[in-house]
Each structure stands twice: as C-alpha cells, then as structure tokens.
Write a protein that holds these residues in place. Structure first.
Motif, PDB file in Angstrom:
ATOM      1  N   LEU A 140      -3.891  -3.287  -6.534  1.00  0.00           N
ATOM      2  CA  LEU A 140      -3.602  -1.905  -6.141  1.00  0.00           C
ATOM      3  C   LEU A 140      -3.071  -1.105  -7.332  1.00  0.00           C
ATOM      4  N   PHE A 141      -2.182  -1.727  -8.100  1.00  0.00           N
ATOM      5  CA  PHE A 141      -1.626  -1.056  -9.284  1.00  0.00           C
ATOM      6  C   PHE A 141      -2.734  -0.754 -10.297  1.00  0.00           C
ATOM      7  N   GLY A 142      -3.537  -1.779 -10.618  1.00  0.00           N
ATOM      8  CA  GLY A 142      -4.598  -1.607 -11.603  1.00  0.00           C
ATOM      9  C   GLY A 142      -5.610  -0.551 -11.203  1.00  0.00           C
ATOM     10  N   LEU A 143      -6.052  -0.594  -9.943  1.00  0.00           N
ATOM     11  CA  LEU A 143      -7.052   0.368  -9.462  1.00  0.00           C
ATOM     12  C   LEU A 143      -6.507   1.792  -9.453  1.00  0.00           C
ATOM     13  N   MET A 176       0.839  -1.205   0.000  1.00  0.00           N
ATOM     14  CA  MET A 176       0.000   0.000   0.000  1.00  0.00           C
ATOM     15  C   MET A 176       0.868   1.247   0.000  1.00  0.00           C
ATOM     16  N   MET A 177       1.986   1.198   0.735  1.00  0.00           N
ATOM     17  CA  MET A 177       2.897   2.331   0.789  1.00  0.00           C
ATOM     18  C   MET A 177       3.478   2.635  -0.591  1.00  0.00           C
ATOM     19  N   CYS A 178       3.766   1.571  -1.350  1.00  0.00           N
ATOM     20  CA  CYS A 178       4.313   1.731  -2.682  1.00  0.00           C
ATOM     21  C   CYS A 178       3.361   2.521  -3.579  1.00  0.00           C
ATOM     22  N   VAL A 179       2.067   2.260  -3.455  1.00  0.00           N
ATOM     23  CA  VAL A 179       1.061   2.993  -4.227  1.00  0.00           C
ATOM     24  C   VAL A 179       0.824   4.371  -3.623  1.00  0.00           C
ATOM     25  N   ALA A 180       0.816   4.446  -2.290  1.00  0.00           N
ATOM     26  CA  ALA A 180       0.501   5.701  -1.592  1.00  0.00           C
ATOM     27  C   ALA A 180       1.529   6.790  -1.850  1.00  0.00           C
ATOM     28  N   SER A 215       0.290 -11.765  -2.118  1.00  0.00           N
ATOM     29  CA  SER A 215       1.060 -10.548  -2.360  1.00  0.00           C
ATOM     30  C   SER A 215       0.912 -10.091  -3.801  1.00  0.00           C
ATOM     31  N   GLY A 216       1.030 -11.033  -4.741  1.00  0.00           N
ATOM     32  CA  GLY A 216       0.934 -10.683  -6.160  1.00  0.00           C
ATOM     33  C   GLY A 216      -0.437 -10.167  -6.538  1.00  0.00           C
ATOM     34  N   VAL A 217      -1.490 -10.806  -6.015  1.00  0.00           N
ATOM     35  CA  VAL A 217      -2.858 -10.377  -6.310  1.00  0.00           C
ATOM     36  C   VAL A 217      -3.114  -8.977  -5.752  1.00  0.00           C
TER      37      VAL A 217
END
Length: 473
Positions: A418-421, A280-284, A411-413
């Motif tokens: 998160l990436f797609g959304l 989540m941090m990676c996306v945030a 983890s992969g899912v």
C-alpha cells in the motif's frame, strides 16, 4: 502455575520495572526516528538535486516516484524473509540486523551526489523498513505491560514524525547529506541498547524455553500478581493439551497444512482482516503521501517554493504536536472511539481542502494562503492525533497469537505494498486530476474505510493479548 516457574526470592535488577519498560520504548523510538529520517529525506533531497541543476530534469517525475516508493516495494520480500528468521531465531537478532542495515542506509545517503545514489539509499531503507515491520509490533506488544502499551506505542509513532521534521529541517537549511550523519549516530546508539533488552517471552515459550521465558517476562514486566497471571496464560497457551513445542524439521506439505488450518479459523482471519482495514485507513488519510510530496503539493497551490518549504516545516511541527496530543487522549479515551472520531474529522478536512481549491479554481474566491495553511494545520493535528498514532497500536494488539508470524507477514506485505503503490502513483494522480481532485479522492477513500471500521473494529484498550484473542473465538 507449576512450582518451578513461581517467583522465589527477591529479584534484584538495576532498573525498576518502569525503567526497563522505558528502555524497550527508547529502542523502538530511536528506530522510529530513523524511519522518519529515511522517510523525510526524499522530500528535501529531490528538491535540492533539482535546485542544484536548476532543472526538474535532474530528477524526472519517473525517477522521483521510484525514489519515494522504492522502500515500500523492497520491504515486501524483506518482511517475508525476516519473519521467517524471526520465527526461527528470535526477535532480538532481527533487531540487531536492522541496526546494521540502518547504518549502511544512512552512510550511502551521506555519500550520495545524484538521484541514482539516492535511489540506492532508498533500497536499503526498504530493507530496514521490512526488518522493523516484522519485529516492531511483535516486540512491543509482547514486551509491554498493558497499562503502558498504548502510551509507548504513541511515543513510538510520534518519533517517526520527529524524524521527518528533523530530516526536512536539515534539508531546508543544510545539504541533505547531513541527514545521514544523524541517522548513523542513531544506529550506533540503538546497537548498544538492543544488547541489553532480552528476547521476548512469547518467542521463548514457543521454543519450549520456559525458564528463560519466565526470566525474560519478569525482567520486562516485573513479578506482581497480574504479571504472574499473564505469564501463566502464556505457558498455558503453549502447553495446551500437554503439548510442548518440539524443534523438529517439518516437511513443506505439513507446514502448509498447519498454516492453512490456522488461516481458516476465525481467530486468525477476523483480526487480520480488521488490521487490513486499519492499514488501508493509514494510507487513505493521505498523510503519508502529502508528507512525501509536501513541497510539490504546497508549491502548486502557493506558486512559491520558499513558502512551500516553510509551510512544510510548520505542518511537520503540528504533526508532532498532534502525536503528543494523541498520547494524552489515548490514556483517557477508548481506542475505537478515538480512531473513529479523529478519522471522521480528518476526512471532513480533506473535503474542505478540496472545496477550497475548487472555489479558487473557478475564481469564486481569491487565493488565501493563511486559510489554506490553517486547514492543513488542523488536518495534520487531527490525522496525527488519531489514525496515524493508533495505526500501529491497534494492529499490534490485533495480531493473532496462533500463526502470529504468518499474520505479521501478511500485515507487513500489505502495508509495504500500500505504501509503495501510493507513493509511486500519487505524482501521476496530481498530474492527471490536479490537487483538488487528489484531496477529494483520498477523502472518499478515507470515508469508506471509516464505515468499515465502525462496523468491525472492537475495543482493545487495557486488554492483554489473550483477552483480545478471545474476542475473535
């Protein structure tokens, strides 16, 4: 260690241990570079298609968001299927499949002429990403010596941004189709590298192939005293209570019960939950979405598409520099300290960008592109130096040894979703609440993740996988 597993005689290898470790790292770096090429291609490809048609209708906001996000959604089922293949047939075979899919992906990109062709290329990119997500972290954590692991993970992460920078540079000065030529060349190179690297020792041990496990472990990591102790620990973990893995077909109910038992253990759900926070941090941090929509975001602020392209390339360069700064710091600093400090500074800089844009919006200060670029440069440096660099390192180290394949699936899912959304809805976020509020949203999201990291993240630097697993017992 049993006598039949002890090292007898001198082992003759053409490459020293460091050379063999570098070969594994090179393979991962080439794959990461290809992922970066794939990730960066929509940024310039969509801009070129719109410029050629002299209209944004050539690629609508809806189609643009699907081109950006499609790979994330396609990666979700691919991760699930590939992890099952990894569990039964090994990490190496999936690596080989990923190389073939990468070649197909870049061939379609090279031949593409419109948004539909580009979308098809992105769908294959999703399969490529899903295959690599399921094997990247397992191969590197299981094949790397602990003292090199952090540095090599950092080099792998830096290679992604080299790929993005290369992709954006090609798309700025040449037809975006040329990105496909570079990608196809990398696919061919990695196809040959993967045939040299052996299967990972953990998988071989899980199948009861202990002689091959010992040989692969010594090929990858040498045969010094510490490495032999690690090899013994691998054998012990799979031979506990005298049980040796037997390759028999189990019923679905039995398999579900076994995984449920594993999931309910703290040694599984604790590291997986922390890994979810890191993802989540990676996306945030906003770095991924800002990289994908760099031309659109910077163009809205500077009101000039040419300036936006050059700003994008400058930021890509500093992103790569930030990765290498992180490589140096990762050797000296603790992972937890480095992640928390860099994440905090990244969030502060996102608040600063939002504050600047508000001041300009309400005409409290005039537009200053140099100031705007300076803040973004610092943001790119620090974000790539910390969260983006350490994401895969820490997640790879945290994966539980028991139920490792299932942990990789989760983890992969989660990572793909998160990436797609984030890619799908960011254009609508920019349209609905404007750029300043989008930066503010990601700054608040990032701050929330930092608080959770501070509370739950343990230190993993220079620890073996067995030592890290013991932290959650």
């Amino acid at each position: 260690m049993d006598a039949k597993y002890t090292l007898i005689g001198k082992q003759n290898y053409r490459l020293p241990v460091l050379g063999r470790q570098l070969l594994v790292c090179l393979s991962a770096c080439v794959y990461s570079f290809m992922l970066g090429l794939s990730f960066g291609s929509p940024t310039v490809a969509v801009a070129q298609l719109r410029a050629r048609a002299n209209s944004t209708d050539a690629v609508s906001r809806e189609m643009g968001s699907w081109i950006a996000s499609a790979s994330g959604f396609v990666a979700i089922p691919t991760v699930v299927v590939s992890v099952i293949v990894v569990h039964h047939f090994g990490r190496k075979k999936v690596y080989n499949y990923a190389t073939v899919v990468s070649f197909v992906c870049f061939t379609i990109l090279y031949c593409s002429k419109n948004a539909t062709d580009l979308l098809v290329s992105r769908l294959f990119c999703g399969v490529q990403s899903g295959l690599l997500l399921s094997t990247f972290l397992m191969v590197m954590t299981e094949s790397m010596k602990p003292r090199y692991r952090g540095l090599f993970f950092a080099l792998k992460s830096a290679s992604i941004y080299w790929g993005v920078w290369c992709s954006n540079t090609i798309g700025t000065f040449c037809p975006y189709n040329y990105i496909g030529i570079v990608g196809m060349s990398c696919s061919v190179i990695n196809f040959f590298i993967t045939f040299v690297i052996p299967e990972t020792p953990f998988w071989l041990a899980s199948r009861g192939r202990y002689e091959e496990c010992a040989a692969a472990h010594r090929w990858l990591k040498g045969a010094d005293e510490d490495t032999e102790k690690e090899l013994k620990a691998i054998f012990d973990s799979f031979q506990k209570d005298g049980k040796v893995p037997i390759q028999t077909r189990k019923s679905l109910l039995t398999t579900v019960k076994e995984y449920w038992t594993i999931i309910c253990q703290p040694s599984f759900y604790k590291p997986v939950s922390i890994g979810f926070i890191i993802e989540m941090m990676c996306v945030a941090t906003g770095k991924l979405v800002f990289a994908m929509y760099a031309i659109e975001i910077i163009g809205k602020v500077t009101k000039n598409k040419t300036t936006a392209h050059y700003f994008m390339l400058i930021l890509d360069g500093f992103s790569v520099l930030g990765m290498y700064m992180g490589c140096v710091l990762a050797k000296r600093l603790k992972r937890r300290t480095m992640l928390l400090c860099s994440s905090t500074l990244s969030a502060i800089l996102m608040f600063a960008v939002s504050f600047y844009l508000y001041l300009v919006k309400f005409k409290i200060m005039s537009e200053n592109n140099i100031l705007f670029l300076s803040i973004l440069v610092l943001y790119s440096l620090i974000t790539c130096c910390g969260p983006m660099l350490l994401f895969s390192v820490i997640c790879g180290e945290l994966f539980p040894l028991k139920g490792r394949s299932f942990g990789v699936i989760l983890s992969g899912v989660i990572n793909s979703a998160l990436f797609g959304l984030s890619m799908k809805f960011t254009p609508y976020l920019l349209w609905a609440i404007n750029t300043e509020n989008t930066f503010l949203f990601f700054a608040i999201f990032s701050t929330t993740c930092i608080i959770l990291e501070y509370k739950y993240l343990p230190e993993t630097k220079d620890k073996t996988l067995n030592e890290i697993a013991a932290l959650f017992q």
